[in-house]
Scaffold this motif. Structure first.
Motif, PDB file in Angstrom:
ATOM      1  N   TYR A  27     -21.021  17.359  11.485  1.00  0.00           N
ATOM      2  CA  TYR A  27     -21.951  16.356  11.503  1.00  0.00           C
ATOM      3  C   TYR A  27     -23.226  16.446  11.895  1.00  0.00           C
ATOM      4  O   TYR A  27     -24.177  16.335  11.068  1.00  0.00           O
ATOM      5  CB  TYR A  27     -21.383  14.992  11.808  1.00  0.00           C
ATOM      6  N   LEU A  28     -23.412  16.921  13.177  1.00  0.00           N
ATOM      7  CA  LEU A  28     -24.516  17.048  13.807  1.00  0.00           C
ATOM      8  C   LEU A  28     -25.228  18.359  13.038  1.00  0.00           C
ATOM      9  O   LEU A  28     -26.422  18.612  12.716  1.00  0.00           O
ATOM     10  CB  LEU A  28     -24.368  17.432  15.242  1.00  0.00           C
ATOM     11  N   SER A  29     -24.590  19.310  12.763  1.00  0.00           N
ATOM     12  CA  SER A  29     -25.238  20.624  12.190  1.00  0.00           C
ATOM     13  C   SER A  29     -25.875  20.180  10.904  1.00  0.00           C
ATOM     14  O   SER A  29     -26.978  20.717  10.345  1.00  0.00           O
ATOM     15  CB  SER A  29     -24.371  21.818  12.255  1.00  0.00           C
ATOM     16  N   PHE A  36     -25.129  18.153  21.677  1.00  0.00           N
ATOM     17  CA  PHE A  36     -24.015  16.872  21.874  1.00  0.00           C
ATOM     18  C   PHE A  36     -23.759  16.746  23.275  1.00  0.00           C
ATOM     19  O   PHE A  36     -23.321  17.621  23.859  1.00  0.00           O
ATOM     20  CB  PHE A  36     -22.886  17.350  20.846  1.00  0.00           C
ATOM     21  N   GLU A  37     -23.925  15.475  23.648  1.00  0.00           N
ATOM     22  CA  GLU A  37     -23.236  15.093  24.971  1.00  0.00           C
ATOM     23  C   GLU A  37     -22.073  14.215  24.958  1.00  0.00           C
ATOM     24  O   GLU A  37     -21.781  13.006  24.500  1.00  0.00           O
ATOM     25  CB  GLU A  37     -24.473  14.291  25.648  1.00  0.00           C
ATOM     26  N   LYS A  56     -15.088  25.446  20.636  1.00  0.00           N
ATOM     27  CA  LYS A  56     -15.048  26.474  19.675  1.00  0.00           C
ATOM     28  C   LYS A  56     -15.805  26.074  18.354  1.00  0.00           C
ATOM     29  O   LYS A  56     -16.530  26.665  17.783  1.00  0.00           O
ATOM     30  CB  LYS A  56     -13.516  27.031  19.453  1.00  0.00           C
ATOM     31  N   GLU A  57     -15.538  24.821  18.010  1.00  0.00           N
ATOM     32  CA  GLU A  57     -16.108  24.364  16.664  1.00  0.00           C
ATOM     33  C   GLU A  57     -17.593  24.099  17.121  1.00  0.00           C
ATOM     34  O   GLU A  57     -18.522  24.376  16.153  1.00  0.00           O
ATOM     35  CB  GLU A  57     -15.566  22.917  16.504  1.00  0.00           C
ATOM     36  N   ALA A  58     -18.060  23.806  18.162  1.00  0.00           N
ATOM     37  CA  ALA A  58     -19.320  23.427  18.556  1.00  0.00           C
ATOM     38  C   ALA A  58     -20.092  24.793  18.597  1.00  0.00           C
ATOM     39  O   ALA A  58     -21.352  24.718  18.112  1.00  0.00           O
ATOM     40  CB  ALA A  58     -19.559  22.760  20.005  1.00  0.00           C
ATOM     41  N   ALA A  59     -19.332  25.897  19.009  1.00  0.00           N
ATOM     42  CA  ALA A  59     -19.937  27.082  19.117  1.00  0.00           C
ATOM     43  C   ALA A  59     -20.301  27.597  17.738  1.00  0.00           C
ATOM     44  O   ALA A  59     -21.370  28.316  17.607  1.00  0.00           O
ATOM     45  CB  ALA A  59     -19.343  28.309  19.977  1.00  0.00           C
ATOM     46  N   ALA A  60     -19.448  27.276  16.856  1.00  0.00           N
ATOM     47  CA  ALA A  60     -19.441  27.977  15.447  1.00  0.00           C
ATOM     48  C   ALA A  60     -20.635  27.233  14.673  1.00  0.00           C
ATOM     49  O   ALA A  60     -20.920  27.919  13.865  1.00  0.00           O
ATOM     50  CB  ALA A  60     -18.102  27.710  14.886  1.00  0.00           C
ATOM     51  N   LYS A  61     -20.790  26.189  15.233  1.00  0.00           N
ATOM     52  CA  LYS A  61     -21.942  25.292  14.501  1.00  0.00           C
ATOM     53  C   LYS A  61     -23.150  25.285  15.213  1.00  0.00           C
ATOM     54  O   LYS A  61     -24.158  24.658  14.731  1.00  0.00           O
ATOM     55  CB  LYS A  61     -21.573  23.826  14.197  1.00  0.00           C
TER      56      LYS A  61
END
Length: 282
Positions: A27-29, A36-37, A56-61
């Motif tokens: 969503y953010l990407s 994201f906090e 892992k999902e955050a790193a990917a995005k």
């Protein structure tokens, strides 16, 4: 590089059809944001496996993660048990953000209660030393803790108090909540000069290196004589503060903070407004 993102989920998240927390990075990407906090204000409840998956999902995005520790931390309590419990809450928070692949834990220091501000600060400084020691002893010395400036007058968290906590160890980075500072001093932040004075004090007290990468919360906040009352959106034109002068001083001084928007339900839209303005002037 300046990072812009949100604290928790905004209203637009569900309006766009997203349902699960694991979808937040996408969503953010898709919005064009990159931070994201994760909110643990009411307790650190996420399991390690879920934290790893989210990370892992955050790193990917390409989303930089931080985590807000429980609100009931009390570093200045006269009760030693409460202060030691506060060390534990931050330790738990640090374990989760490390599992996520993030680096920063943001926290409130607590209130002054019946103590003088100086007495409360002295207890908080002592507790901060215990926090750093606990992090090191538990293999979490690479996690950055970020004491936050606070919006209510009776809370421990003036700019000077936060910078005093940061002097306990050079790894501590301040979380400068400009809305909070504006609220506790009845609308003191109005121009680029006001923002620059805050940045300059940081540089003078903790050095240019830590100032360059400071953490920040930003929102417009309604206030009374007691300080913060409630968070607003960028549509507000009464209470402030305005974000444009802050973006201008960050660009002028070539700073690289993480800026987390805490608007009331419009975090994503308002964070993107800051990012777009910054990119236009940098």
């Amino acid at each position: 590089m300046v990072k812009f993102g949100t604290a928790g989920l905004d209203l637009n998240f569900t309006l766009q059809g997203y349902k699960k927390t694991i979808e937040v990075p996408a969503y953010l990407s898709n919005m064009g944001l990159d931070a994201f906090e994760y909110q643990c204000g009411r307790g650190v409840k996420i399991k390690e496996a879920a934290a790893v998956e989210f990370g892992k999902e955050a790193a990917a995005k390409g989303i930089t993660l931080s985590l807000h520790a429980p609100y009931y931390i009390s570093m200045s309590s006269i009760e030693e048990e409460k202060r030691l419990n506060s060390v534990g809450y931050i330790l738990d928070s640090a374990k989760v953000i490390k599992a996520m692949g993030g680096k920063r834990v943001i926290f409130h220091s607590g209130s002054c209660a019946k103590l003088s501000r100086q007495e409360a600060l002295e207890k908080a400084v002592d507790t901060m030393g215990l926090i750093i020691k606990a992090l090191d002893e538990n293999g979490l010395g690479d996690i950055t803790v970020c004491p936050e400036t606070m919006g209510k007058v009776n809370q421990l968290g003036t700019l000077d108090e936060v910078l005093s906590l940061c002097k306990v160890d050079e790894r501590i980075i301040p979380c400068i909540d400009f809305g909070h500072l504006n609220a506790r001093d009845m609308g003191i932040i109005k121009t680029i000069v006001d923002y620059e004075s805050i940045i300059n004090k940081m540089e003078n007290e903790i050095g240019a290196d830590r100032t360059r990468i400071f953490h920040s919360h930003f929102s417009k906040i309604e206030y009374t004589t007691g300080g913060e009352k409630r968070h607003l959106t960028f549509e507000d034109n009464i209470f402030g503060p305005d974000y444009e002068p802050l973006m201008e001083i960050i660009a002028r001084k070539n700073l690289s903070p993480v800026i987390i928007c805490e608007s009331d339900g419009t975090q994503g839209i308002d964070a993107l407004a800051m990012k777009n303005y910054f990119n236009k002037i940098k």
